[in-house]
Structure formats: structure tokens, C-alpha cells
Scaffold this motif. Sequence first.
Motif, PDB file in Angstrom:
ATOM      1  N   ARG A 156      79.376  52.112  62.158  1.00 50.64           N
ATOM      2  CA  ARG A 156      78.066  51.925  62.793  1.00 50.64           C
ATOM      3  C   ARG A 156      77.200  53.161  62.599  1.00 50.64           C
ATOM      4  NH1 ARG A 156      75.615  53.567  66.801  1.00 50.64           N
ATOM      5  NH2 ARG A 156      74.094  52.437  68.001  1.00 50.64           N
ATOM      6  N   THR A 157      77.746  54.337  62.917  1.00 48.05           N
ATOM      7  CA  THR A 157      77.002  55.583  62.747  1.00 48.05           C
ATOM      8  C   THR A 157      76.653  55.793  61.273  1.00 48.05           C
ATOM      9  OG1 THR A 157      78.049  56.595  64.670  1.00 48.05           O
ATOM     10  CG2 THR A 157      77.104  58.097  63.047  1.00 48.05           C
ATOM     11  N   GLY A 158      77.617  55.521  60.394  1.00 45.58           N
ATOM     12  CA  GLY A 158      77.385  55.706  58.963  1.00 45.58           C
ATOM     13  C   GLY A 158      76.302  54.807  58.408  1.00 45.58           C
ATOM     14  N   LEU A 159      76.232  53.574  58.876  1.00 43.04           N
ATOM     15  CA  LEU A 159      75.179  52.671  58.408  1.00 43.04           C
ATOM     16  C   LEU A 159      73.798  53.191  58.801  1.00 43.04           C
ATOM     17  CD1 LEU A 159      76.799  49.180  59.115  1.00 43.04           C
ATOM     18  CD2 LEU A 159      76.358  50.232  56.873  1.00 43.04           C
ATOM     19  N   ARG A 218      64.423  46.044  37.625  1.00 36.29           N
ATOM     20  CA  ARG A 218      65.652  46.318  36.900  1.00 36.29           C
ATOM     21  C   ARG A 218      66.172  47.731  37.148  1.00 36.29           C
ATOM     22  NH1 ARG A 218      67.546  44.394  31.299  1.00 36.29           N
ATOM     23  NH2 ARG A 218      68.791  46.137  30.567  1.00 36.29           N
ATOM     24  N   HIS A 219      65.289  48.706  37.192  1.00 31.80           N
ATOM     25  CA  HIS A 219      65.719  50.099  37.324  1.00 31.80           C
ATOM     26  C   HIS A 219      65.489  50.681  38.716  1.00 31.80           C
ATOM     27  CE1 HIS A 219      65.195  49.561  32.948  1.00 31.80           C
ATOM     28  NE2 HIS A 219      66.304  50.274  32.922  1.00 31.80           N
ATOM     29  N   THR A 220      64.305  50.526  39.255  1.00 30.86           N
ATOM     30  CA  THR A 220      63.979  51.164  40.534  1.00 30.86           C
ATOM     31  C   THR A 220      64.751  50.542  41.689  1.00 30.86           C
ATOM     32  OG1 THR A 220      61.755  51.478  39.626  1.00 30.86           O
ATOM     33  CG2 THR A 220      62.074  52.002  41.957  1.00 30.86           C
ATOM     34  N   VAL A 221      64.745  49.229  41.760  1.00 23.56           N
ATOM     35  CA  VAL A 221      65.439  48.560  42.873  1.00 23.56           C
ATOM     36  C   VAL A 221      66.948  48.781  42.773  1.00 23.56           C
ATOM     37  CG1 VAL A 221      65.933  46.332  43.961  1.00 23.56           C
ATOM     38  CG2 VAL A 221      63.598  46.890  43.253  1.00 23.56           C
ATOM     39  N   LEU A 222      67.491  48.624  41.569  1.00 25.72           N
ATOM     40  CA  LEU A 222      68.930  48.857  41.400  1.00 25.72           C
ATOM     41  C   LEU A 222      69.276  50.328  41.651  1.00 25.72           C
ATOM     42  CD1 LEU A 222      71.750  47.876  40.686  1.00 25.72           C
ATOM     43  CD2 LEU A 222      71.192  48.296  38.278  1.00 25.72           C
ATOM     44  N   GLY A 223      68.450  51.238  41.153  1.00 27.50           N
ATOM     45  CA  GLY A 223      68.689  52.668  41.395  1.00 27.50           C
ATOM     46  C   GLY A 223      68.686  52.988  42.875  1.00 27.50           C
ATOM     47  N   TYR A 224      67.721  52.418  43.605  1.00 26.15           N
ATOM     48  CA  TYR A 224      67.695  52.659  45.047  1.00 26.15           C
ATOM     49  C   TYR A 224      68.923  52.039  45.721  1.00 26.15           C
ATOM     50  CZ  TYR A 224      66.734  53.017  49.894  1.00 26.15           C
ATOM     51  OH  TYR A 224      66.881  53.306  51.227  1.00 26.15           O
ATOM     52  N   ALA A 225      69.300  50.850  45.315  1.00 27.76           N
ATOM     53  CA  ALA A 225      70.473  50.198  45.934  1.00 27.76           C
ATOM     54  C   ALA A 225      71.739  51.035  45.722  1.00 27.76           C
ATOM     55  CB  ALA A 225      70.659  48.793  45.367  1.00 27.76           C
ATOM     56  N   ILE A 226      71.908  51.566  44.525  1.00 29.29           N
ATOM     57  CA  ILE A 226      73.072  52.422  44.255  1.00 29.29           C
ATOM     58  C   ILE A 226      72.992  53.686  45.103  1.00 29.29           C
ATOM     59  CG2 ILE A 226      74.197  53.872  42.508  1.00 29.29           C
ATOM     60  CD1 ILE A 226      73.320  51.686  40.433  1.00 29.29           C
ATOM     61  N   HIS A 227      71.814  54.284  45.163  1.00 32.49           N
ATOM     62  CA  HIS A 227      71.623  55.507  45.945  1.00 32.49           C
ATOM     63  C   HIS A 227      71.893  55.239  47.428  1.00 32.49           C
ATOM     64  CE1 HIS A 227      70.063  59.420  46.995  1.00 32.49           C
ATOM     65  NE2 HIS A 227      69.191  58.864  47.807  1.00 32.49           N
ATOM     66  N   GLY A 281      73.753  52.871  48.735  1.00 27.91           N
ATOM     67  CA  GLY A 281      75.194  52.663  48.914  1.00 27.91           C
ATOM     68  C   GLY A 281      75.959  53.968  48.919  1.00 27.91           C
ATOM     69  N   SER A 282      75.593  54.872  48.031  1.00 29.49           N
ATOM     70  CA  SER A 282      76.247  56.182  47.976  1.00 29.49           C
ATOM     71  C   SER A 282      75.978  56.981  49.246  1.00 29.49           C
ATOM     72  CB  SER A 282      75.746  56.947  46.745  1.00 29.49           C
ATOM     73  OG  SER A 282      76.304  58.226  46.700  1.00 29.49           O
ATOM     74  N   ALA A 283      74.742  56.961  49.696  1.00 25.98           N
ATOM     75  CA  ALA A 283      74.387  57.677  50.933  1.00 25.98           C
ATOM     76  C   ALA A 283      75.166  57.110  52.115  1.00 25.98           C
ATOM     77  CB  ALA A 283      72.886  57.580  51.191  1.00 25.98           C
ATOM     78  N   THR A 284      75.298  55.804  52.149  1.00 23.33           N
ATOM     79  CA  THR A 284      76.043  55.159  53.239  1.00 23.33           C
ATOM     80  C   THR A 284      77.524  55.532  53.177  1.00 23.33           C
ATOM     81  OG1 THR A 284      74.441  53.360  53.322  1.00 23.33           O
ATOM     82  CG2 THR A 284      76.606  52.945  54.305  1.00 23.33           C
ATOM     83  N   PHE A 285      78.087  55.556  51.975  1.00 24.63           N
ATOM     84  CA  PHE A 285      79.478  55.981  51.819  1.00 24.63           C
ATOM     85  C   PHE A 285      79.678  57.374  52.412  1.00 24.63           C
ATOM     86  CE2 PHE A 285      82.328  58.731  49.388  1.00 24.63           C
ATOM     87  CZ  PHE A 285      83.546  58.128  49.644  1.00 24.63           C
ATOM     88  N   TRP A 286      78.826  58.338  52.015  1.00 23.53           N
ATOM     89  CA  TRP A 286      78.972  59.708  52.509  1.00 23.53           C
ATOM     90  C   TRP A 286      78.729  59.789  54.013  1.00 23.53           C
ATOM     91  CZ3 TRP A 286      81.645  63.131  50.181  1.00 23.53           C
ATOM     92  CH2 TRP A 286      81.777  63.105  48.793  1.00 23.53           C
ATOM     93  N   ALA A 287      77.800  58.991  54.522  1.00 21.97           N
ATOM     94  CA  ALA A 287      77.514  59.009  55.957  1.00 21.97           C
ATOM     95  C   ALA A 287      78.681  58.453  56.770  1.00 21.97           C
ATOM     96  CB  ALA A 287      76.230  58.229  56.239  1.00 21.97           C
ATOM     97  N   VAL A 288      79.305  57.376  56.301  1.00 21.69           N
ATOM     98  CA  VAL A 288      80.463  56.818  57.010  1.00 21.69           C
ATOM     99  C   VAL A 288      81.614  57.822  56.988  1.00 21.69           C
ATOM    100  CG1 VAL A 288      82.256  55.017  56.950  1.00 21.69           C
ATOM    101  CG2 VAL A 288      79.841  54.398  56.671  1.00 21.69           C
ATOM    102  N   LEU A 289      81.848  58.428  55.838  1.00 18.52           N
ATOM    103  CA  LEU A 289      82.910  59.436  55.738  1.00 18.52           C
ATOM    104  C   LEU A 289      82.630  60.614  56.674  1.00 18.52           C
ATOM    105  CD1 LEU A 289      85.518  60.297  54.315  1.00 18.52           C
ATOM    106  CD2 LEU A 289      84.094  61.344  52.542  1.00 18.52           C
ATOM    107  N   TYR A 290      81.400  61.080  56.688  1.00 12.93           N
ATOM    108  CA  TYR A 290      81.014  62.189  57.567  1.00 12.93           C
ATOM    109  C   TYR A 290      81.190  61.796  59.041  1.00 12.93           C
ATOM    110  CZ  TYR A 290      78.077  65.612  59.933  1.00 12.93           C
ATOM    111  OH  TYR A 290      77.605  66.585  60.783  1.00 12.93           O
TER     112      TYR A 290
END
Length: 173
Positions: free
Chosen positions: A24-27, A77-86, A88-97
Amino acid sequence: MQTSETMSPEMDAQSGSRAKSAIRTGLIAGAFASVASTIALGVCGRYEAGSSTATTNAISHWVWDREALFRKSPSLRHTVLGYAIHHGSATFWAVLYAWLHANRRPARSVPAALGGAGVAAATACAVDYLATPRRLTPGFEHHLSKSAMAAVYASFAVGLALGCAVANREHRQ
């Protein structure tokens, strides 16, 4: 190390509750960190690459390879997908933190919150550029100077700290 067979029901419930809290906090914190660092990517990209979307587009090189590194204009194709990947990565690090630190010892001061989030952002940067295969690096390093990248990771840390504070405040209420 205890297995689920040797854990008491109370310990199992605590573990499940801790995991739910970290997710929850990570999201929430991941969303704050993603938005803050994407704003920094846009500002730095505009200043250094002449495009506010080139840096986010570059992240989509995970899927589109080198083509994404040269795309400067916004696109689905690039901006939306790039943001989605970014994001997801930010959420991964936030959940881990949140799992390792923020939900165990919520910061009692702004400097403590920023310090903990700064360590998390520095760890993410180190993993992104020292432990990750080149094909899976963020990609925006192709457009930004090291000082601009530091600003992006600092913005990530500020967003992470703010997001954790918001999530933990809402959780306590």
C-alpha cells in the motif's frame, strides 16, 4: 529462519499485515516518486536534449531497442510505454523501501525522511547502472549529463519521502 509451518498464527498475520502495508505504501510512494522524477526528466530533457519527452521515450528502449533512444517527440509507442516502465520501476523501489525501512521506522523529521529516501534512490541508481545489463538501464542517460541524472534521482528521493509520509499519515488515521 522460520517456515510457515513453524510460525505462530500471530506471526503469520503480522507478516501478512506488514506485506500489505508495504504494498500500500509502495503504491502511493511509487506514484509520487514516479511523477516527481518524470517532471525532472522532462525539465532536464528540455534543457539538455531539446525535448521534454526524449528522456521518457528513451526508457522504452527495453522494448523498442535503439529506436527509442532517438525519438524526441511524444508518442503512444514510446512516451506512454516509457512512462509505464518508469512508473513500474519506481513502484518496485518504493515497495522495497517501504518493506525494508519506511513502514518499520517512519521518519519523525523531514531530514530523516529525505535521508532514508536518498539512500534508497542512490541504491536504485547504483543498481540501474552498475548491476543491470545495459539493455535494461533506464535509457535516459543517453540524453542527460551526470548532474542532470543526479537531479532526476534526487527528485525521485523527494517524491519517495513525500509519498511515504502521505501513505503513513493516511494509514495512521
